[in-house]
Design a protein around this motif. Structure first.
Motif, PDB file in Angstrom:
ATOM      1  N   CYS A 523     -14.829   1.873   4.506  1.00  0.00           N
ATOM      2  CA  CYS A 523     -13.119   2.435   3.802  1.00  0.00           C
ATOM      3  C   CYS A 523     -14.630   3.269   2.545  1.00  0.00           C
ATOM      4  N   ARG A 530      -7.936   5.107   6.175  1.00  0.00           N
ATOM      5  CA  ARG A 530      -8.773   4.282   6.269  1.00  0.00           C
ATOM      6  C   ARG A 530      -9.458   5.144   8.105  1.00  0.00           C
ATOM      7  N   PHE A 533     -11.623   1.500   9.720  1.00  0.00           N
ATOM      8  CA  PHE A 533     -11.110   0.590   9.461  1.00  0.00           C
ATOM      9  C   PHE A 533     -11.926   0.614  11.276  1.00  0.00           C
TER      10      PHE A 533
END
Length: 780
Positions: A523, A530, A533
Motif C-alpha cells: 500500500c 488496497r 494487498f
C-alpha cells in the motif's frame, strides 16, 4: 584590505568599513534574498540574473539564502540542480561578481540548511536529528557536524541554519523529526557538540561554518502541536527548560541565532526584547548575529497583527534586536525610509550592520570568499562520510520489542540466536540519585525517487519454497517504506540520485542475496487503496519471515500549491502522488499510521509467520494492535541515505541495537503531553487508562543484557555549591558485545517550588564485551 587592516580585530575592521557606507549600502547588508533566484543553470552553464547584477551595482547584497538548496520550494530538481563542483563554481561566480562590481567589494554571506547534512544535491544525507539524538552518542554527532561543515564550506556555504534546539512537548507537531527530543539536558549536550563540530577551531577555516541556533525559543510547545501556534508558558519553565540548550550553545561560542515564528504570552519572538536583548545579549553576553526565520517580519503585520504595516513591523523587529531578515522583503523595502523619516534611529541600523560585518570578518570572507571546487568534488558525499552516516543510523535504531528472541535473524539457515534481554534498572522513586540503563524489562512517494511503487506484483528472483522450520530462510520485505528512497531521508533534504540511497529492501538483499528476498509495497503511506494487498500476501505466504517497513513520509510534494511560497513550509494537499504526513507544516491530530498500513499488517499477521516491524517515520507511532501482535519492532526514524544498510545490520545482528528513545511514546494522543519529566502533581490516571507512556524516554532493548551494581554517591550529603560523584559498575551479563546507554536521573525530594519527578543529569554510552564490566562516573 591591507595587511595592516588584517591585524585589527573583526570589531575594528567592521567599524572602519561601516564608516564608509551609505545608508542604502547599510540596509542592503541586512537583507537576505533567495539564493536560487540569482542565477540560471542551463546545460551546465551558470548565468547570473540581471536583477542580481542590478542589486550588486546599486547597493551590494548582504547575504543569500539557500543558494545551493534543491527541493520543491526552490523549484530546483535533481535534473536541473548543481553538482558539488558546479555548486562551488556557481558560488564563486556570485562572489566574484559581488566583490568586483559593488562599490566597497563586500563579500556575500551564503546561508544554507544543514540540520542533518548539507541540503544540496550529492551531499551526504545523515539521519534526522530525532534519530541522531536517539544514538545518545555526543562524540559521534560532533564528528558528523565536522563532516557537514566540510561539505558545506567546500561548496561555498558559510553559515548553517542549524542546530534545531527546540524541546518537543507534543509529537503531533510535524517538525518533531527536526528536534533531538523532549529533554533539555540531552539537547544541551548535543547543542554544544553541534557548535564545536560546525564551527571547529576557527570560523575562518575551510572546514568550518557558523552555527545558527533555532528556533528561539519555546517553539516545541505550541498550542495543540500546531506549527507556529501560540505558546503558553511561564518564565520559570522557559528559563529552566526551553532556553537551557540555547544558553549552553551560546556559551560554546555559537555566532548566530534565529528567533521562532510563534508568540509567548502574546509577544512574538521576533520582537521580544526580553528574549533578544535582556536575556540573550544582556544576560548571556551573546555578541553574534540574530536573523529572522523566513517571512517572520511579515507575520507581525499579517498573522500576529501587532504591527500596522510592513514599515511598523520592520522598525519593531530591528529595534528589538533583529539584525538580518531572511527573505529581505520588509527590511529591503522599509529600513532606509524609516531612518530618513525619523522613525528609526540610524544608530539602531548601524548596530545591526556592525554585527553582520563582524561575522563576515570572523569567517575570513574578506581574505577568502571563494569555494574550492576540487574539495567540493572530493569531500561532498565521500565514502568516509557515507560510512559515518551508516554508523550513526545503526547507533540510533531502537529495538522496542523482541518477543522470544525473534531478532537477530541469521543470514544462513538454522535457529535464530537472538537474546531476549534489556538494560535493567530504573531511576528510583525514593528521591535519591541513581544511575540507570532504562529498559523496563519488556521482552520482547514520489515517482522521481526511483522506487518501484507498483502495488500489483510480488518481486522475487527465485522459486517458491520453505527453507525449513526455525531458520531465517526466505524473507519477505513488505510495506510502503521498504523501497521508497525519498521517504527515508526526512524533511529538509534535497533530492538525491537513487544510486546514492540504500533502502531497507536493498539492505536485506545485500545480506541474503536477491534470491532469498521477496518484495511488495502492499500500500501507500496515505490513502485507502488496497490494490497491493493481494501481492503482499502472496509474497508473505512464500516467506519464512516477514519484515514490514511501515511509518510515514516527509518527502515534500512537488505538486502545484503544495508549498507556502513565503516560508517554504509544506501545505496539506490531496494530490494523489503525495504521501507526506510529517514535516514542516504537516501537523496531525493522531499518532496512528496513515492510510491502510494497520490493515495491511493485520492481514499479513493472519498468515502466522514471524513478523518484524520497522518504522521509518518522523514522530512516535501509536498503534496498540501492532505493538501487541508484532514479534519484534524497530524504530529507525528517518535514517538517511545509508539507513537500509543500518537496518539490515541490526536485523541480522552485525550491530547490536543501542538506540534509546529521546521522546516518550504515548498509548493514545489523549495522554498528551506525556514527556517523562513532568511534575508530580500532574496526576496518574484517566478513566480509560493510566497516564504512563507505552515506551518511556530512555527506553531501548539490546541483544545482550546488563547488570548495574555497586552504586556509590560521594559525599552522601552536599550543599547547593558542592559537587557529588556518582559511580556505578555496569556489567555485560549476556553472550554478545553490546553498547549500553548509562543514564543518571535525579529527583528533588523537597524544594521551594515544585520540581519534576525525575530529571536526566548525565549519560554515557559504553561498549562492553560479554562478561566485561566498567565503572561509570558522573559529576552532579
Amino acid at each position: 584590505m591591507s595587511d595592516k587592516s588584517n591585524q585589527r580585530s573583526p570589531q575594528e575592521r567592521a567599524e572602519h568599513l561601516l564608516g564608509q557606507m551609505t545608508l542604502e549600502e547599510k540596509a542592503a547588508q541586512l537583507v537576505q534574498p533567495f539564493g536560487w533566484q540569482v542565477y540560471e543553470h542551463t546545460e551546465g552553464k551558470i548565468t547570473l540574473t540581471e536583477d542580481f547584477k542590478r542589486q550588486v551595482a546599486e547597493t551590494g547584497i548582504g547575504s543569500l539564502y539557500g543558494m545551493l538548496r534543491a527541493d520543491p520550494w526552490t523549484g530546483v530538481t535533481l535534473a536541473s540542480g548543481l553538482s558539488p563542483r558546479q555548486g562551488a563554481e556557481a558560488v564563486n561566480a556570485i562572489q566574484r561578481y559581488a566583490i568586483g562590481n559593488s562599490r566597497l567589494g563586500i563579500p556575500i554571506l551564503i546561508g544554507e540548511e544543514c540540520s542533518h547534512g548539507h541540503m544540496a544535491i550529492g551531499a551526504t544525507v545523515f539521519p534526522v536529528p530525532l534519530s541522531l539524538g536517539s544514538s545518545w552518542n555526543v562524540d559521534l554527532y560532533r564528528e558528523m557536524c565536522r563532516a557537514v561543515a566540510l561539505e558545506t564550506r567546500s561548496q561555498g556555504g558559510t553559515v548553517t541554519y542549524s542546530p534545531v534546539l527546540d524541546v518537543v512537548r507534543d509529537p503531533r507537531w510535524g517538525r518533531t523529526e527536526e528536534c533531538f527530543g523532549e529533554d533539555a539536558y540531552l539537547i544541551s549536550e548535543l547543542a554544544v557538540a553541534a557548535v564545536e563540530g560546525l564551527q571547529g577551531e576557527s570560523l575562518s577555516s575551510p572546514d568550518s561554518v557558523g552555527a545558527t541556533l533555532k528556533h528561539f525559543a519555546g517553539y516545541g510547545s505550541s498550542e495543540g502541536g500546531r506549527n507556529a501556534g501560540p505558546v503558553h508558558m511561564g518564565w520559570r519553565e522557559l528559563l529552566e527548560v526551553d532556553l537551557l540548550p540555547f544558553k549552553k550553545a551560546v556559551e560554546a561560542g555559537a555566532v548566530s541565532i534565529m528567533p521562532a515564528y510563534h508568540e509567548i504570552d502574546g509577544v512574538p519572538c521576533t520582537t521580544n526584547t526580553a528574549l533578544l536583548e535582556e536575556i540573550l545579549r544582556g544576560g548571556w553576553g551573546f555578541d553574534g548575529l540574530v536573523i529572522t526565520d523566513c517571512g517572520a517580519i511579515e507575520m507581525l503585520a499579517a498573522g500576529h497583527d501587532v504591527a500596522e504595516d510592513g514599515l511598523d513591523a520592520s522598525v519593531q523587529a530591528i529595534t528589538a534586536g533583529i539584525d538580518m531578515e531572511m527573505s529581505g522583503v520588509m527590511f529591503g523595502e522599509h529600513l532606509v525610509g524609516a531612518v530618513r523619516s525619523g522613525k528609526l534611529a540610524v544608530e539602531v541600523l548601524d548596530r545591526a550592520v556592525q554585527r553582520v560585518l563582524e561575522l563576515k570578518f570572523k569567517l575570513g570572507l574578506f581574505e577568502q570568499p571563494y569555494a574550492d571546487p576540487e574539495a567540493a568534488e572530493k569531500f561532498i558525499g565521500s565514502a568516509k562520510h557515507r560510512e559515518l552516516a551508516r554508523k550513526l543510523a545503526a547507533e540510533s535504531i531502537i529495538l522496542l520489542k523482541n518477543e522470544g528472541g525473534t531478532l537477530p535473524l541469521k543470514v544462513s539457515g538454522g535457529t535464530g540466536d537472538g537474546v531476549r534481554a534489556s538494560g535493567v534498572g530504573n531511576p528510583g522513586s525514593d528521591g535519591r540519585v541513581r544511575a540507570s540503563g532504562v529498559g523496563n524489562g519488556r521482552s520482547g512517494s514520489i515517482s522521481s525517487s526511483g522506487a518501484d511503487n507498483s502495488l500489483s506484483g510480488c518481486v522475487s528472483s527465485s522459486a517458491t519454497g520453505n527453507s525449513g522450520s526455525g531458520s531465517t530462510g526466505k524473507v519477505a520485505v513488505i510495506g510502503p517504506n521498504a523501497d521508497a528512497p525519498y521517504n527515508q531521508l526526512g524533511d529538509y533534504t534535497s533530492p538525491q540520485p537513487r544510486s546514492s540511497i540504500v533502502t531497507v529492501l536493498d539492505g536485506v538483499r545485500s545480506k541474503l542475496g536477491a534470491e532469498r528476498v521477496l518484495y511488495a509495497p502492499g500500500c501507500r503511506i496515505k490513502g485507502d487503496d488496497r490494490e497491493g494487498f493481494e501481492a503482499a500476501l502472496a509474497c508473505a505466504a512464500q516467506a519464512d519471515t516477514v519484515v514490514m517497513v511501515l511509518g510515514g513520509s516527509s518527502a515534500r510534494d512537488f505538486g502545484e500549491g503544495s508549498i507556502d511560497l513565503k516560508t517554504g513550509a509544506s501545505k496539506v494537499t490531496e494530490h494523489a502522488w503525495s504521501d507526506m504526513d510529517c514535516g514542516e507544516g504537516i501537523d496531525r491530530i493522531s499518532l496512528a499510521l496513515s492510510g491502510v498500513q494497520r490493515e495491511l499488517f493485520k492481514e499479513i499477521h493472519q498468515l502466522g509467520k514471524p513478523v518484524i516491524v520497522v518504522y521509518i517515520n518522523g514522530r512516535p507511532v501509536s498503534e496498540p494492535w501492532i505493538e501487541e501482535h508484532a514479534d519484534a519492532i524497530l524504530e529507525a526514524w528517518y535514517p538517511g541515505q545509508e539507513g537500509g544498510h543500518a537496518v539490515a545490520d541490526i536485523l541480522f545482528g552485525d550491530v547490536n541495537p543501542s538506540g534509546r528513545l529521546t521522546i516518550s511514546w504515548p498509548k493514545d494522543v489523549g495522554q498528551l503531553p506525556v514527556y517523562y519529566n513532568g511534575k508530580r502533581s500532574r496526576g496518574k490516571q484517566y478513566l480509560e487508562a493510566d497516564s504512563q507512556p507505552r515506551y518511556p524516554f530512555g527506553f531501548g532493548l539490546s541483544y545482550t543484557s546488563f547488570r548495574y551494581s555497586e552504586l556509590q554517591v560521594e559525599p552522601q550529603a552536599i550543599t547547593a555549591d558542592q559537587t557529588a560523584t556518582v559511580r556505578v559498575t555496569v556489567t555485560n551479563t549476556g553472550e554478545r558485545e553490546g553498547a549500553e546507554v548509562v543514564q543518571l536521573y535525579i529527583s528533588d525530594v523537597v524544594s521551594k517550588v515544585s520540581r519534576p519527578a525525575k530529571e536526566l543529569k548525565g549519560f554515557r554510552k559504553i561498549t562492553l564485551a560479554p562478561g566485561a564490566a566498567q565503572i561509570v562516573e558522573f559529576e552532579v
